[in-house]
Scaffold this motif. Sequence first.
Motif, mmCIF file in Angstrom:
data_model
loop_
_atom_site.group_PDB
_atom_site.id
_atom_site.type_symbol
_atom_site.label_atom_id
_atom_site.label_comp_id
_atom_site.label_asym_id
_atom_site.label_seq_id
_atom_site.Cartn_x
_atom_site.Cartn_y
_atom_site.Cartn_z
ATOM 1 N N VAL A 1 31.142 34.589 48.122
ATOM 2 C CA VAL A 1 31.628 35.519 46.967
ATOM 3 C C VAL A 1 33.043 35.191 47.105
ATOM 4 N N ASP A 2 33.633 35.157 45.619
ATOM 5 C CA ASP A 2 35.056 35.115 45.299
ATOM 6 C C ASP A 2 35.438 36.297 44.510
ATOM 7 N N LEU A 3 36.147 37.264 45.036
ATOM 8 C CA LEU A 3 36.483 38.684 44.385
ATOM 9 C C LEU A 3 37.824 38.170 43.515
ATOM 10 N N CYS A 4 37.845 39.032 42.456
ATOM 11 C CA CYS A 4 39.131 38.924 41.605
ATOM 12 C C CYS A 4 39.310 37.092 41.030
ATOM 13 N N SER A 5 38.011 36.850 40.543
ATOM 14 C CA SER A 5 37.812 35.518 40.293
ATOM 15 C C SER A 5 38.340 35.042 39.137
ATOM 16 N N GLY A 6 38.983 35.748 38.227
ATOM 17 C CA GLY A 6 39.558 35.261 37.083
ATOM 18 C C GLY A 6 38.871 34.444 36.149
ATOM 19 N N ASN A 7 39.064 33.245 35.989
ATOM 20 C CA ASN A 7 38.633 32.274 35.095
ATOM 21 C C ASN A 7 37.499 31.367 36.127
ATOM 22 N N GLY A 8 37.298 31.710 37.098
ATOM 23 C CA GLY A 8 36.268 30.959 38.155
ATOM 24 C C GLY A 8 37.031 29.831 38.649
ATOM 25 N N VAL A 9 38.566 29.706 38.826
ATOM 26 C CA VAL A 9 38.990 28.445 39.246
ATOM 27 C C VAL A 9 38.666 28.318 40.875
ATOM 28 N N VAL A 10 38.545 29.285 41.580
ATOM 29 C CA VAL A 10 38.459 29.204 43.294
ATOM 30 C C VAL A 10 37.175 28.559 43.400
ATOM 31 N N PRO A 11 36.157 29.407 42.805
ATOM 32 C CA PRO A 11 34.652 28.574 43.008
ATOM 33 C C PRO A 11 34.493 27.315 42.403
ATOM 34 N N LEU A 12 35.218 26.859 41.356
ATOM 35 C CA LEU A 12 35.141 25.697 40.715
ATOM 36 C C LEU A 12 35.720 24.600 41.827
ATOM 37 N N LEU A 13 37.052 25.031 42.319
ATOM 38 C CA LEU A 13 37.630 24.055 43.172
ATOM 39 C C LEU A 13 36.780 23.713 44.529
#
Length: 254
Positions: free
Chosen positions: A50-62
């Motif tokens: 789970v990625d919190l404060c995900s913004g434009n999804g950059v962390v899951p994408l990376l």
Amino acid sequence: MFELKEGERLDYLLAEELRIIQSPSVFSFSLDAVLLARFASVPKIRGSIVDLCSGNGVVPLLMSARTSVSMTGVEIQERLYDMAVRSVTYNGLNTQIQMVNDDLKKAPERLGKEKHTLVTCNPPYFLTPSANEINLNEHLAIARHEIMCTLEDCILSSSQLLKQGGKAAFVHRPGRLLDIVTLMRKYRIEPKRIQFVYPKAGNKEANTVLVEGIKDGAPDLKILPPLYVYDEKGEYTDEVRTLLYGDEPPFLRR
């Protein structure tokens, strides 16, 4: 048919063959997000993230380049959530990455308590400013200041989401390190790894800190080697260039 909205652009995520929707007036990811995605101990084939404060999804994408497990990004701002959903779709990652438009404080009830293997979070760095100091751009103000959530909210929700032995990774400013460590221990996340990031070697102070902990872990804190962003020529160091363009340095490999 894929379309960009007004003010948006389609950028490359340089180390991966991926693209991401950004907007200077709404949200653009920073180096901090890249550092967090590389720093976190990502499960490769089992578990969930789970990625919190995900913004434009950059962390899951990376992180998608490093794992096959399912990931959920939680973002409270509808505009940023929409950008993330379209980026995930553009890259054909809908079966791995799901985005949720909701308050992170509701995430444990919505996504399941004590269920997940890893939680990552790039929270707002600054306390809520006075009315005359707040950024007039609502999107930027919420992303940067503790308006919709506090640091404690982020760490509490992370703990509630994690199963025993699960890991939480945060990126923040060094000035909040004692707050981070204190709150992690308050909510049963034992700090295990810390790395300081410096603008450059020499007399510059660290301006970023990465912290990872284990839920109900035993005390055993490791301080990783410092990471320097720029060399004496003002160019990215080899380590940061590797993070941005590929081939992770040995100390970040799992």
